[in-house]
Design an enzyme around this catalytic site. Structure first.
Site, PDB file in Angstrom:
ATOM      1  N   PRO A  79     -25.366 -13.178  -4.840  1.00  0.00           N
ATOM      2  CA  PRO A  79     -25.945 -14.304  -4.496  1.00  0.00           C
ATOM      3  C   PRO A  79     -27.127 -14.351  -6.052  1.00  0.00           C
ATOM      4  CG  PRO A  79     -26.741 -13.324  -2.474  1.00  0.00           C
ATOM      5  CD  PRO A  79     -25.607 -12.403  -3.714  1.00  0.00           C
ATOM      6  N   THR A 104     -26.391  -5.147   2.693  1.00  0.00           N
ATOM      7  CA  THR A 104     -27.497  -6.401   2.472  1.00  0.00           C
ATOM      8  C   THR A 104     -28.685  -5.101   2.370  1.00  0.00           C
ATOM      9  OG1 THR A 104     -29.411  -7.059   4.456  1.00  0.00           O
ATOM     10  CG2 THR A 104     -26.562  -7.511   4.339  1.00  0.00           C
ATOM     11  N   VAL A 126     -31.869 -16.547  -4.047  1.00  0.00           N
ATOM     12  CA  VAL A 126     -31.891 -16.989  -2.547  1.00  0.00           C
ATOM     13  C   VAL A 126     -33.113 -18.203  -2.879  1.00  0.00           C
ATOM     14  CG1 VAL A 126     -31.270 -16.358  -0.779  1.00  0.00           C
ATOM     15  CG2 VAL A 126     -30.153 -14.972  -2.556  1.00  0.00           C
ATOM     16  N   TYR A 152     -35.188 -10.439   4.561  1.00  0.00           N
ATOM     17  CA  TYR A 152     -35.160 -12.446   3.846  1.00  0.00           C
ATOM     18  C   TYR A 152     -34.034 -12.809   4.006  1.00  0.00           C
ATOM     19  CZ  TYR A 152     -35.644 -16.779   1.660  1.00  0.00           C
ATOM     20  OH  TYR A 152     -35.561 -17.786   1.226  1.00  0.00           O
ATOM     21  N   LYS A 193     -28.939  -3.337  -9.040  1.00  0.00           N
ATOM     22  CA  LYS A 193     -27.713  -3.628  -8.487  1.00  0.00           C
ATOM     23  C   LYS A 193     -26.588  -3.954  -8.973  1.00  0.00           C
ATOM     24  CE  LYS A 193     -29.036  -6.222  -5.234  1.00  0.00           C
ATOM     25  NZ  LYS A 193     -28.744  -5.757  -4.064  1.00  0.00           N
ATOM     26  N   ASP A 222     -32.902   4.267   7.211  1.00  0.00           N
ATOM     27  CA  ASP A 222     -33.535   4.032   6.155  1.00  0.00           C
ATOM     28  C   ASP A 222     -32.291   4.687   5.428  1.00  0.00           C
ATOM     29  OD1 ASP A 222     -35.355   5.588   3.443  1.00  0.00           O
ATOM     30  OD2 ASP A 222     -35.645   3.522   4.568  1.00  0.00           O
ATOM     31  N   ALA A 240     -31.792  -5.490   7.841  1.00  0.00           N
ATOM     32  CA  ALA A 240     -31.346  -6.459   9.242  1.00  0.00           C
ATOM     33  C   ALA A 240     -32.594  -7.337   9.265  1.00  0.00           C
ATOM     34  CB  ALA A 240     -30.989  -5.554  10.309  1.00  0.00           C
TER      35      ALA A 240
END
Length: 352
Positions: A190, A85, A193, A16, A167, A64, A13
């Site tokens: 995305p 995220t 960013v 970025y 990823k 974590d 949270a």
């Protein structure tokens, strides 16, 4: 008595992207947000979260990525939705396994396994990357190829583009767990960013923007074309994916121009907002021979990677996210201009 708002868990949270996602959910006023942070007592890290609107709808949870199953079971408990995220963004890791692969893959396993054990989460959204869709621009069926959600990156590895590889593997693991446990999952993929940050958090995007503004590329730049997306649009896409996303789908999330832009073009967007920065911004692309030299000496980029990527078009299709989620895009002028302004306000750069 008003009905309780559904709880959405947002991992990472304070990051970025994560911070923008938390804000987007709070701004909607339709959710209670539980945000995970490594240390809720670290005021420097959590202060931006505590400055967001609708604080009554926000709680922070200590977790974590590599914490125990018990920790993540508690984090997921009573949540209607989960948005994952959290993932390391390290382009030059000292230890690929420790710094990238373990947090990305095992972290995804920890969060999604908790969702599987819970059995009551209605929908999960994982933040992946355009990198899980494509790697080298040359490595396509034909020049002018248009990337979409059907594509998977098969070129990255632990030794070649390890961040991208993390990823790819994390997203693949997410789909495996969702299939095994039979729960609803969407992925947001995305592009690069950019856009105004909500804090001074460490971010490759913010470092790049500071370099661009402060003249690192003033003598010229490598012709590396990226598909851009505003961080506010990425955040909005996560909310819309919870509300409208079709389970089982990936959503390529990048600006509606459908074509990648290079550093010179990025600089032009900044210059529109701040003409006084013209001398610090790049106005020419280096030719391939100079790209090989500059890339290797200044950024440690291999000649192979330059050959496979620089100076090549990058076309992509975002019709699916526009169709399913109704996405509309922030203009790149606003993305770059407002990012520069916010970074100056945060003391991260000077616009002079």
């Amino acid at each position: 008595m008003p009905k309780a708002k559904p709880i959405v868990l947002v991992t990472g949270a304070s990051g970025y992207v994560g911070l923008a996602v938390v804000k987007a959910f709070l701004d909607s006023n339709n959710y209670a947000v539980r945000g995970t942070v490594r240390d809720p007592t670290n005021e420097a890290k959590v202060a931006p979260l505590k400055a967001l609107p609708n604080q009554a709808s926000l709680t922070l949870f200590k977790a974590d990525l590599l914490d125990s199953a018990e920790t993540w079971d508690a984090a997921v408990s009573d949540c209607a939705y989960v948005v994952h995220t959290a993932s390391p963004f390290v382009l030059s890791p000292k230890d690929v396994q420790r710094d990238l692969l373990d947090p990305a893959i095992k972290g995804t396993e920890a969060v999604l396994s908790a969702i599987a054990r819970n059995g009551k989460v209605e929908k999960t959204v994982v933040t992946s990357s355009i990198g899980a869709i494509m790697c080298d621009k040359w490595d396509v069926p034909e020049h002018g190829y248009v990337y979409s959600e059907k594509d998977w990156n098969t070129a990255a590895s632990a030794t070649y583009n390890p961040y991208i590889y993390s990823k790819v593997m994390a997203e693949r693991r997410a789909w495996e767990i969702a299939k095994e446990a039979n729960f609803d999952l969407c992925c947001i993929n995305p592009g690069f960013v950019m856009g105004p940050p909500l804090s001074k958090t460490s971010s490759t995007s913010l470092t790049f923007m500071a370099d661009l503004i402060q003249g690192k590329f003033s003598s010229g730049a490598v012709d590396d074309r990226q598909c851009m997306v505003d961080v506010r649009d990425v955040a909005k896409a996560h909310v819309l994916a919870i509300e409208k996303g079709v389970p089982g789908k990936r959503y390529l999330c990048a600006h509606g121009s459908r074509v990648g832009i290079n550093y010179v073009q990025m600089g032009a967007h900044v210059e529109k907002a701040y003409p006084s920065l013209a001398k610090k911004l790049p106005h020419r692309n280096f030719g391939k021979p100079i790209m090989y030299l500059v890339g290797k000496l200044a950024a440690g980029i291999s000649p192979y990677k330059i050959y496979m990527n620089f100076g090549l078009d990058f076309n992509y299709d975002v019709s699916l996210i526009e169709q399913d989620l109704g996405m509309e895009w922030t203009s790149l002028d606003d993305t770059f201009g407002e990012m520069a302004k916010k970074m100056e306000e945060l003391g991260m750069c000077k616009l002079e």
